[in-house]
Design a protein around this motif. Structure first.
Motif, PDB file in Angstrom:
ATOM      1  N   VAL A 123       0.788   7.323  12.760  1.00 23.34           N
ATOM      2  CA  VAL A 123       0.017   8.332  12.033  1.00 23.34           C
ATOM      3  C   VAL A 123      -1.233   7.664  11.473  1.00 23.34           C
ATOM      4  CG1 VAL A 123       2.007   9.741  11.452  1.00 23.34           C
ATOM      5  CG2 VAL A 123       1.317   7.915   9.889  1.00 23.34           C
ATOM      6  N   THR A 124      -2.230   8.479  11.173  1.00 24.64           N
ATOM      7  CA  THR A 124      -3.503   7.952  10.685  1.00 24.64           C
ATOM      8  C   THR A 124      -3.689   8.160   9.186  1.00 24.64           C
ATOM      9  OG1 THR A 124      -4.616  10.036  11.224  1.00 24.64           O
ATOM     10  CG2 THR A 124      -4.616   8.306  12.918  1.00 24.64           C
ATOM     11  N   ALA A 125      -2.730   8.822   8.547  1.00 25.48           N
ATOM     12  CA  ALA A 125      -2.798   9.032   7.105  1.00 25.48           C
ATOM     13  C   ALA A 125      -1.396   9.355   6.595  1.00 25.48           C
ATOM     14  CB  ALA A 125      -3.754  10.176   6.757  1.00 25.48           C
ATOM     15  N   VAL A 126      -1.139   9.012   5.325  1.00 27.39           N
ATOM     16  CA  VAL A 126       0.160   9.312   4.714  1.00 27.39           C
ATOM     17  C   VAL A 126      -0.058   9.927   3.340  1.00 27.39           C
ATOM     18  CG1 VAL A 126       1.502   7.561   5.945  1.00 27.39           C
ATOM     19  CG2 VAL A 126       0.306   6.929   3.839  1.00 27.39           C
ATOM     20  N   PRO A 127       0.698  10.985   3.014  1.00 25.37           N
ATOM     21  CA  PRO A 127       0.629  11.534   1.662  1.00 25.37           C
ATOM     22  C   PRO A 127       1.226  10.548   0.665  1.00 25.37           C
ATOM     23  CG  PRO A 127       1.643  13.083   3.202  1.00 25.37           C
ATOM     24  CD  PRO A 127       1.592  11.764   3.882  1.00 25.37           C
ATOM     25  N   VAL A 128       0.706  10.580  -0.535  1.00 26.25           N
ATOM     26  CA  VAL A 128       1.277   9.800  -1.628  1.00 26.25           C
ATOM     27  C   VAL A 128       1.997  10.785  -2.537  1.00 26.25           C
ATOM     28  CG1 VAL A 128       0.814   8.188  -3.517  1.00 26.25           C
ATOM     29  CG2 VAL A 128      -0.649   8.178  -1.471  1.00 26.25           C
ATOM     30  N   VAL A 129       3.293  10.583  -2.742  1.00 28.42           N
ATOM     31  CA  VAL A 129       4.096  11.545  -3.495  1.00 28.42           C
ATOM     32  C   VAL A 129       4.808  10.875  -4.656  1.00 28.42           C
ATOM     33  CG1 VAL A 129       4.453  12.991  -1.450  1.00 28.42           C
ATOM     34  CG2 VAL A 129       6.131  11.236  -2.016  1.00 28.42           C
ATOM     35  N   GLU A 130       4.953  11.643  -5.730  1.00 26.84           N
ATOM     36  CA  GLU A 130       5.798  11.208  -6.840  1.00 26.84           C
ATOM     37  C   GLU A 130       7.251  11.325  -6.393  1.00 26.84           C
ATOM     38  OE1 GLU A 130       4.630   9.878  -9.388  1.00 26.84           O
ATOM     39  OE2 GLU A 130       2.691  10.743  -9.943  1.00 26.84           O
ATOM     40  N   ARG A 131       8.156  10.758  -7.163  1.00 26.44           N
ATOM     41  CA  ARG A 131       9.565  10.741  -6.748  1.00 26.44           C
ATOM     42  C   ARG A 131      10.161  12.134  -6.635  1.00 26.44           C
ATOM     43  NH1 ARG A 131      11.641   5.911  -6.042  1.00 26.44           N
ATOM     44  NH2 ARG A 131      10.637   4.106  -7.010  1.00 26.44           N
ATOM     45  N   GLU A 132       9.620  13.117  -7.379  1.00 28.29           N
ATOM     46  CA  GLU A 132      10.146  14.476  -7.269  1.00 28.29           C
ATOM     47  C   GLU A 132       9.534  15.236  -6.104  1.00 28.29           C
ATOM     48  OE1 GLU A 132       6.605  14.699 -10.065  1.00 28.29           O
ATOM     49  OE2 GLU A 132       8.251  13.313  -9.629  1.00 28.29           O
ATOM     50  N   GLY A 133       8.615  14.592  -5.371  1.00 31.89           N
ATOM     51  CA  GLY A 133       8.049  15.210  -4.172  1.00 31.89           C
ATOM     52  C   GLY A 133       6.671  15.810  -4.336  1.00 31.89           C
ATOM     53  N   SER A 134       6.091  15.733  -5.533  1.00 33.36           N
ATOM     54  CA  SER A 134       4.752  16.280  -5.753  1.00 33.36           C
ATOM     55  C   SER A 134       3.695  15.400  -5.100  1.00 33.36           C
ATOM     56  CB  SER A 134       4.463  16.391  -7.255  1.00 33.36           C
ATOM     57  OG  SER A 134       5.361  17.275  -7.871  1.00 33.36           O
ATOM     58  N   VAL A 135       2.785  16.023  -4.367  1.00 38.93           N
ATOM     59  CA  VAL A 135       1.726  15.285  -3.684  1.00 38.93           C
ATOM     60  C   VAL A 135       0.610  14.979  -4.676  1.00 38.93           C
ATOM     61  CG1 VAL A 135       0.038  15.327  -1.815  1.00 38.93           C
ATOM     62  CG2 VAL A 135       2.264  16.408  -1.498  1.00 38.93           C
ATOM     63  N   VAL A 136       0.246  13.693  -4.780  1.00 41.27           N
ATOM     64  CA  VAL A 136      -0.808  13.293  -5.716  1.00 41.27           C
ATOM     65  C   VAL A 136      -2.043  12.754  -5.007  1.00 41.27           C
ATOM     66  CG1 VAL A 136       0.759  12.873  -7.628  1.00 41.27           C
ATOM     67  CG2 VAL A 136       0.282  11.018  -6.016  1.00 41.27           C
ATOM     68  N   GLY A 137      -1.931  12.505  -3.702  1.00 43.18           N
ATOM     69  CA  GLY A 137      -3.082  11.998  -2.963  1.00 43.18           C
ATOM     70  C   GLY A 137      -2.727  11.718  -1.516  1.00 43.18           C
ATOM     71  N   VAL A 138      -3.693  11.174  -0.790  1.00 41.97           N
ATOM     72  CA  VAL A 138      -3.497  10.815   0.616  1.00 41.97           C
ATOM     73  C   VAL A 138      -4.202   9.484   0.864  1.00 41.97           C
ATOM     74  CG1 VAL A 138      -4.006  11.404   3.018  1.00 41.97           C
ATOM     75  CG2 VAL A 138      -3.329  13.204   1.416  1.00 41.97           C
ATOM     76  N   VAL A 139      -3.522   8.590   1.572  1.00 42.48           N
ATOM     77  CA  VAL A 139      -4.141   7.334   2.011  1.00 42.48           C
ATOM     78  C   VAL A 139      -4.340   7.417   3.519  1.00 42.48           C
ATOM     79  CG1 VAL A 139      -3.933   4.830   2.214  1.00 42.48           C
ATOM     80  CG2 VAL A 139      -3.076   5.974   0.174  1.00 42.48           C
ATOM     81  N   SER A 140      -5.573   7.189   3.960  1.00 44.36           N
ATOM     82  CA  SER A 140      -5.886   7.249   5.389  1.00 44.36           C
ATOM     83  C   SER A 140      -6.232   5.867   5.911  1.00 44.36           C
ATOM     84  CB  SER A 140      -7.073   8.185   5.629  1.00 44.36           C
ATOM     85  OG  SER A 140      -8.255   7.617   5.078  1.00 44.36           O
ATOM     86  N   GLU A 141      -6.315   5.768   7.226  1.00 45.09           N
ATOM     87  CA  GLU A 141      -6.769   4.516   7.840  1.00 45.09           C
ATOM     88  C   GLU A 141      -8.138   4.115   7.313  1.00 45.09           C
ATOM     89  OE1 GLU A 141      -4.757   4.437  12.298  1.00 45.09           O
ATOM     90  OE2 GLU A 141      -6.665   5.474  11.989  1.00 45.09           O
ATOM     91  N   ALA A 142      -9.001   5.103   7.097  1.00 47.82           N
ATOM     92  CA  ALA A 142     -10.348   4.814   6.600  1.00 47.82           C
ATOM     93  C   ALA A 142     -10.286   4.134   5.238  1.00 47.82           C
ATOM     94  CB  ALA A 142     -11.159   6.105   6.516  1.00 47.82           C
TER      95      ALA A 142
END
Length: 217
Positions: free
Chosen positions: A37-56
Motif C-alpha cells: 500500500v502507498t498510505a496507511v491511516p493512523v488510528v487511536e486504539r478505539e479506532g478513530s482516524v486521526v491522520g494518514v501517513v503516505s509514502e510521500a
C-alpha cells in the motif's frame, strides 16, 4: 427506479492496514512494503482516524537527508522539514485525515480524491471510527460488471420504466461496457432521457443511442 446506486461501502476494502500514532518510521515503512500500500491511516486504539501517513511523507526524510536548505526555503517548507526530522506516525502524518462515509456515492468519492490530490480515503462512520479504505482502484471495480448484468439493469430500470408500451420494440446490447439502444419508441421526448439514464448506470462506459420513432405520414 428500483436499483440503488453503488456506494463506497459496496467497493471499499474492509481489511485495513493501519498504525497507531506512536508507530516508528521503520514500522510504518515495513507495513507499507508488506501489504503493498502507498498510505496507511493512523488510528487511536478505539479506532478513530486521526491522520494518514503516505509514502510521500516518508520520502521527505530521504529528500532532506543530505540537502542543506537555505533560510528562505526552510521557512517555505516548514511542514516538510519538520516531517523529515520526525520518526513517529503522529509527527509524520497528514492531519486531519481526509475521509469519506460508507454511504457516499462513488462519484462523490472520486471528486474528493481529485480535489484533495489523494489516492485513497479512509472510510469512517458517524463517530469517526474506521470502517474500511477506498482507493482509486476500488472505484474502478464497477467497470468490471458483466455485460449481461448491465444489459439487464438498463432494460429493467431504463427501457421498461420510460417506455412501458413499446419496451418490447427496444433492443439493449452491451459490449465491453458500451450500451447500444436501438428500436422504435412512441415518445421521442423520452429518447434523450433514456440515453442519460443508461449512461448513469454504474459500470457503463458509454452509450450509443439509436432509438427512433415510427415514421408518420
Amino acid at each position: 427506479m428500483t436499483t440503488q446506486p453503488f456506494t463506497v461501502a459496496d467497493v471499499m476494502t474492509k481489511k485495513v492496514v493501519a498504525v497507531l500514532p506512536g508507530a516508528e518510521f521503520k514500522e510504518i515503512a515495513a507495513a507499507m512494503e508488506r501489504w503493498k500500500v502507498t498510505a496507511v491511516p493512523v488510528v487511536e486504539r478505539e479506532g478513530s482516524v486521526v491522520g494518514v501517513v503516505s509514502e510521500a511523507d516518508l520520502l521527505l526524510k530521504e529528500e532532506f537527508h543530505d540537502h542543506r536548505l537555505g533560510l528562505v526555503e526552510q521557512m517555505r517548507r516548514l511542514d516538510a522539514t519538520a516531517k523529515a526530522g520526525s520518526r513517529r506516525a503522529q509527527d509524520l502524518m497528514t492531519s486531519p485525515a481526509i475521509t469519506v462515509t460508507p454511504e457516499a456515492s462513488l462519484p462523490q468519492a472520486a471528486r474528493l480524491m481529485a480535489a484533495r490530490h489523494v489516492k485513497r480515503l479512509p472510510v469512517v462512520d458517524a463517530s469517526g471510527t474506521i470502517q474500511g479504505i477506498v482507493s482509486r482502484a476500488d472505484l474502478l471495480k464497477v467497470f468490471l460488471r458483466p455485460d449481461d448484468d448491465l444489459a439487464a439493469e438498463v432494460r429493467r430500470d431504463v427501457v421498461e420504466h420510460l417506455f412501458p408500451l413499446s419496451s418490447g420494440q427496444v433492443q439493449v446490447r452491451v459490449d465491453a461496457g458500451v450500451v447500444t439502444l436501438s428500436g422504435e419508441v412512441r415518445d421521442s421526448a423520452r429518447i434523450p432521457i433514456a440515453e442519460r439514464l443508461a449512461r448513469a448506470v454504474e459500470g457503463v462506459v458509454d452509450v450509443r443511442c439509436e432509438l427512433s420513432t415510427p415514421d408518420r405520414e
